[in-house]
Design a protein around this motif. Structure first.
Motif, PDB file in Angstrom:
ATOM      1  N   CYS A  31       0.807  -1.165   0.108  1.00 15.87           N
ATOM      2  CA  CYS A  31      -0.162  -0.110  -0.005  1.00 15.87           C
ATOM      3  C   CYS A  31       0.871   1.004  -0.065  1.00 15.87           C
ATOM      4  CB  CYS A  31      -0.701   0.135   1.070  1.00 15.87           C
ATOM      5  SG  CYS A  31      -2.200  -1.168   1.149  1.00 15.87           S
ATOM      6  N   VAL A  32       0.335   2.243  -0.558  1.00 17.55           N
ATOM      7  CA  VAL A  32       0.743   3.638  -0.774  1.00 17.55           C
ATOM      8  C   VAL A  32      -0.115   4.656  -0.289  1.00 17.55           C
ATOM      9  CG1 VAL A  32       2.202   5.330  -2.048  1.00 17.55           C
ATOM     10  CG2 VAL A  32       2.278   3.144  -2.526  1.00 17.55           C
ATOM     11  N   ILE A  33       0.335   5.606   0.956  1.00 16.01           N
ATOM     12  CA  ILE A  33      -0.501   6.487   1.563  1.00 16.01           C
ATOM     13  C   ILE A  33       0.032   7.481   1.943  1.00 16.01           C
ATOM     14  CG2 ILE A  33      -1.894   6.449   3.644  1.00 16.01           C
ATOM     15  CD1 ILE A  33      -1.995   3.493   4.085  1.00 16.01           C
ATOM     16  N   VAL A  34      -0.445   8.749   0.997  1.00 14.86           N
ATOM     17  CA  VAL A  34       0.198   9.901   0.985  1.00 14.86           C
ATOM     18  C   VAL A  34      -0.820  11.002   1.359  1.00 14.86           C
ATOM     19  CG1 VAL A  34       1.190  11.347  -0.816  1.00 14.86           C
ATOM     20  CG2 VAL A  34       1.132   9.090  -1.330  1.00 14.86           C
ATOM     21  N   GLY A  35       0.123  11.904   2.273  1.00 18.87           N
ATOM     22  CA  GLY A  35      -0.411  13.284   2.657  1.00 18.87           C
ATOM     23  C   GLY A  35      -1.813  13.006   3.649  1.00 18.87           C
ATOM     24  N   ASP A  36      -2.570  13.905   3.795  1.00 16.32           N
ATOM     25  CA  ASP A  36      -3.652  14.010   4.751  1.00 16.32           C
ATOM     26  C   ASP A  36      -4.707  12.834   4.635  1.00 16.32           C
ATOM     27  OD1 ASP A  36      -5.163  15.197   6.720  1.00 16.32           O
ATOM     28  OD2 ASP A  36      -5.722  16.962   5.574  1.00 16.32           O
ATOM     29  N   VAL A  37      -4.214  11.815   5.160  1.00 21.65           N
ATOM     30  CA  VAL A  37      -5.153  10.607   5.207  1.00 21.65           C
ATOM     31  C   VAL A  37      -5.182  10.147   6.753  1.00 21.65           C
ATOM     32  CG1 VAL A  37      -5.388   7.930   4.678  1.00 21.65           C
ATOM     33  CG2 VAL A  37      -4.256   9.745   3.054  1.00 21.65           C
ATOM     34  N   THR A  38      -6.305   9.939   7.057  1.00 16.83           N
ATOM     35  CA  THR A  38      -6.555   9.473   8.461  1.00 16.83           C
ATOM     36  C   THR A  38      -7.467   8.069   8.498  1.00 16.83           C
ATOM     37  OG1 THR A  38      -6.850  11.635   9.382  1.00 16.83           O
ATOM     38  CG2 THR A  38      -7.789   9.884  10.814  1.00 16.83           C
ATOM     39  N   ARG A  52      -4.187   8.434  -1.877  1.00 18.05           N
ATOM     40  CA  ARG A  52      -3.543   9.643  -2.157  1.00 18.05           C
ATOM     41  C   ARG A  52      -4.162  11.034  -1.642  1.00 18.05           C
ATOM     42  NH1 ARG A  52      -2.322  12.778  -7.120  1.00 18.05           N
ATOM     43  NH2 ARG A  52      -3.313  11.206  -8.204  1.00 18.05           N
ATOM     44  N   ALA A  53      -3.890  11.807  -0.609  1.00 15.67           N
ATOM     45  CA  ALA A  53      -4.568  12.895  -0.236  1.00 15.67           C
ATOM     46  C   ALA A  53      -3.554  14.120  -0.282  1.00 15.67           C
ATOM     47  CB  ALA A  53      -4.909  12.857   1.195  1.00 15.67           C
ATOM     48  N   ASP A  54      -3.178  14.447  -1.523  1.00 19.60           N
ATOM     49  CA  ASP A  54      -2.241  15.501  -1.799  1.00 19.60           C
ATOM     50  C   ASP A  54      -2.812  16.805  -2.112  1.00 19.60           C
ATOM     51  OD1 ASP A  54      -3.405  14.572  -4.372  1.00 19.60           O
ATOM     52  OD2 ASP A  54      -1.490  14.754  -5.356  1.00 19.60           O
ATOM     53  N   VAL A  55      -4.029  16.832  -2.312  1.00 18.62           N
ATOM     54  CA  VAL A  55      -4.853  18.130  -2.722  1.00 18.62           C
ATOM     55  C   VAL A  55      -5.948  18.465  -1.884  1.00 18.62           C
ATOM     56  CG1 VAL A  55      -4.035  18.250  -5.176  1.00 18.62           C
ATOM     57  CG2 VAL A  55      -6.101  17.069  -4.427  1.00 18.62           C
ATOM     58  N   SER A  56      -6.420  17.706  -0.944  1.00 21.76           N
ATOM     59  CA  SER A  56      -7.407  17.721  -0.143  1.00 21.76           C
ATOM     60  C   SER A  56      -7.125  16.472   0.985  1.00 21.76           C
ATOM     61  CB  SER A  56      -8.861  17.416  -0.960  1.00 21.76           C
ATOM     62  OG  SER A  56      -9.965  17.722   0.213  1.00 21.76           O
ATOM     63  N   ARG A  57      -8.456  15.974   1.539  1.00 14.45           N
ATOM     64  CA  ARG A  57      -7.999  15.083   2.594  1.00 14.45           C
ATOM     65  C   ARG A  57      -9.037  13.761   2.125  1.00 14.45           C
ATOM     66  NH1 ARG A  57     -12.408  16.061   6.721  1.00 14.45           N
ATOM     67  NH2 ARG A  57     -13.473  17.670   5.881  1.00 14.45           N
ATOM     68  N   ILE A  58      -8.407  12.631   2.801  1.00 11.46           N
ATOM     69  CA  ILE A  58      -9.204  11.408   2.927  1.00 11.46           C
ATOM     70  C   ILE A  58      -9.189  11.058   4.397  1.00 11.46           C
ATOM     71  CG2 ILE A  58      -9.137   9.044   2.421  1.00 11.46           C
ATOM     72  CD1 ILE A  58      -7.343   9.913  -0.096  1.00 11.46           C
ATOM     73  N   VAL A  59     -10.459  10.696   4.854  1.00 12.94           N
ATOM     74  CA  VAL A  59     -10.694  10.191   6.210  1.00 12.94           C
ATOM     75  C   VAL A  59     -11.689   8.977   6.090  1.00 12.94           C
ATOM     76  CG1 VAL A  59     -12.030  10.710   8.424  1.00 12.94           C
ATOM     77  CG2 VAL A  59     -10.830  12.767   7.193  1.00 12.94           C
ATOM     78  N   ILE A  60     -11.062   7.887   6.699  1.00 17.79           N
ATOM     79  CA  ILE A  60     -11.753   6.675   6.760  1.00 17.79           C
ATOM     80  C   ILE A  60     -12.089   6.221   8.379  1.00 17.79           C
ATOM     81  CG2 ILE A  60     -11.320   4.011   6.365  1.00 17.79           C
ATOM     82  CD1 ILE A  60      -9.565   4.929   3.971  1.00 17.79           C
ATOM     83  N   GLY A  61     -13.266   5.983   8.495  1.00 17.97           N
ATOM     84  CA  GLY A  61     -13.698   5.584   9.925  1.00 17.97           C
ATOM     85  C   GLY A  61     -13.257   4.214  10.430  1.00 17.97           C
ATOM     86  N   ALA A  62     -13.901   3.776  11.223  1.00 19.05           N
ATOM     87  CA  ALA A  62     -13.734   2.516  11.995  1.00 19.05           C
ATOM     88  C   ALA A  62     -14.430   1.304  11.364  1.00 19.05           C
ATOM     89  CB  ALA A  62     -14.286   2.473  13.358  1.00 19.05           C
ATOM     90  N   ARG A  63     -13.555   0.343  11.298  1.00 24.47           N
ATOM     91  CA  ARG A  63     -13.839  -0.932  10.894  1.00 24.47           C
ATOM     92  C   ARG A  63     -14.277  -0.997   9.255  1.00 24.47           C
ATOM     93  NH1 ARG A  63     -16.043   0.204  15.302  1.00 24.47           N
ATOM     94  NH2 ARG A  63     -18.226   0.767  14.236  1.00 24.47           N
ATOM     95  N   THR A  64     -13.784  -0.061   8.513  1.00 25.93           N
ATOM     96  CA  THR A  64     -14.199   0.102   7.131  1.00 25.93           C
ATOM     97  C   THR A  64     -12.947  -0.767   6.355  1.00 25.93           C
ATOM     98  OG1 THR A  64     -15.392   2.105   7.285  1.00 25.93           O
ATOM     99  CG2 THR A  64     -13.868   1.711   5.361  1.00 25.93           C
ATOM    100  N   ASN A  65     -13.254  -1.252   5.353  1.00 22.14           N
ATOM    101  CA  ASN A  65     -12.079  -2.006   4.787  1.00 22.14           C
ATOM    102  C   ASN A  65     -12.034  -1.715   3.223  1.00 22.14           C
ATOM    103  OD1 ASN A  65     -13.521  -4.288   2.669  1.00 22.14           O
ATOM    104  ND2 ASN A  65     -14.666  -4.260   4.390  1.00 22.14           N
ATOM    105  N   VAL A  66     -11.020  -1.358   2.668  1.00 22.39           N
ATOM    106  CA  VAL A  66     -10.495  -0.763   1.189  1.00 22.39           C
ATOM    107  C   VAL A  66      -9.796  -2.181   0.675  1.00 22.39           C
ATOM    108  CG1 VAL A  66      -9.485   0.701  -0.336  1.00 22.39           C
ATOM    109  CG2 VAL A  66     -10.420   1.490   1.965  1.00 22.39           C
ATOM    110  N   GLN A  67     -10.562  -3.054  -0.267  1.00 25.65           N
ATOM    111  CA  GLN A  67      -9.989  -4.191  -0.771  1.00 25.65           C
ATOM    112  C   GLN A  67      -8.840  -4.020  -1.737  1.00 25.65           C
ATOM    113  OE1 GLN A  67     -13.519  -6.858  -1.560  1.00 25.65           O
ATOM    114  NE2 GLN A  67     -14.366  -5.997   0.364  1.00 25.65           N
ATOM    115  N   ASP A  68      -8.183  -5.009  -2.049  1.00 25.07           N
ATOM    116  CA  ASP A  68      -7.116  -5.145  -2.890  1.00 25.07           C
ATOM    117  C   ASP A  68      -7.231  -4.230  -4.117  1.00 25.07           C
ATOM    118  OD1 ASP A  68      -5.658  -8.035  -1.465  1.00 25.07           O
ATOM    119  OD2 ASP A  68      -7.912  -7.729  -1.358  1.00 25.07           O
TER     120      ASP A  68
END
Length: 188
Positions: A31-38, A52-68
């Protein structure tokens, strides 16, 4: 929350923003995780995802999955939209393999199927579902309890309670499976 000690994961601080990841989250190698990511508690980001949160933000809550192989991005500010299009993902969200989530809000318990695309300004409400292979055009909203599919996506039907229960089981499965993978990678 920490952003260290993860085997085979690339974490990149950009400007003054760095990824912030809950200690209980699973981030798979590749995985590659860039910038303003929670990333919240017990969430899982599976093999070869890019956030990739290079121009704004990414927020991911609890127990969420982002698959392959999924890609999550956002869009920066412009004169008409000073906050741009951040990607905000709630709790207990399922995001299928090879999904592209861009400038989208996924409320708690939303479902995004395999090989789907969501575009700037989209919202999938709690218990809403985007079917595999679908394209949700900019600004579209999937109401709670509806299944949308196609390219471009349109309402297919209302979701029965059984489908909603299966999504909740999917969340529990990924929390458990992430712990298994984390133990295998980190030796216990």
């Amino acid at each position: 929350m920490s952003d260290h000690g993860r085997h085979g994961v690339t974490l990149i601080a950009l400007d003054d923003k760095r990824p912030v990841i809950a200690d209980s989250a699973f981030i798979a190698p590749g995985c590659v995780i860039v910038g303003d990511v929670t990333i919240g508690e017990e969430s899982s980001i599976w093999y070869n995802c890019v956030l990739r949160a290079d121009v704004s933000r990414i927020v991911i809550g609890a127990r969420t999955n982002v698959q392959d192989g999924s890609v999550i991005h956002c869009d920066g500010p412009d004169p008409r939209r000073p906050d741009g299009y951040p990607t905000i993902i709630g709790d207990d969200v399922l995001i299928g393999h090879m999904a592209m989530v861009h400038g989208t809000i996924l409320q708690d318990r939303a479902f995004v199927g395999l090989s789907t695309t969501t575009m700037n300004g989209c919202v999938i409400e709690s218990d809403g579902m985007l079917a595999a292979g679908a394209l949700l055009p900019p600004g579209k909203r999937i109401p709670s309890g509806e299944l949308w599919g196609g390219r471009p996506a349109a309402k297919m039907r209302d979701l029965p309670e059984m489908a909603l229960a299966e999504m909740r089981l999917g969340v529990a499965h990924y929390v458990h499976n992430a712990k298994r993978h984390n133990e295998a990678i980190n030796g216990g």
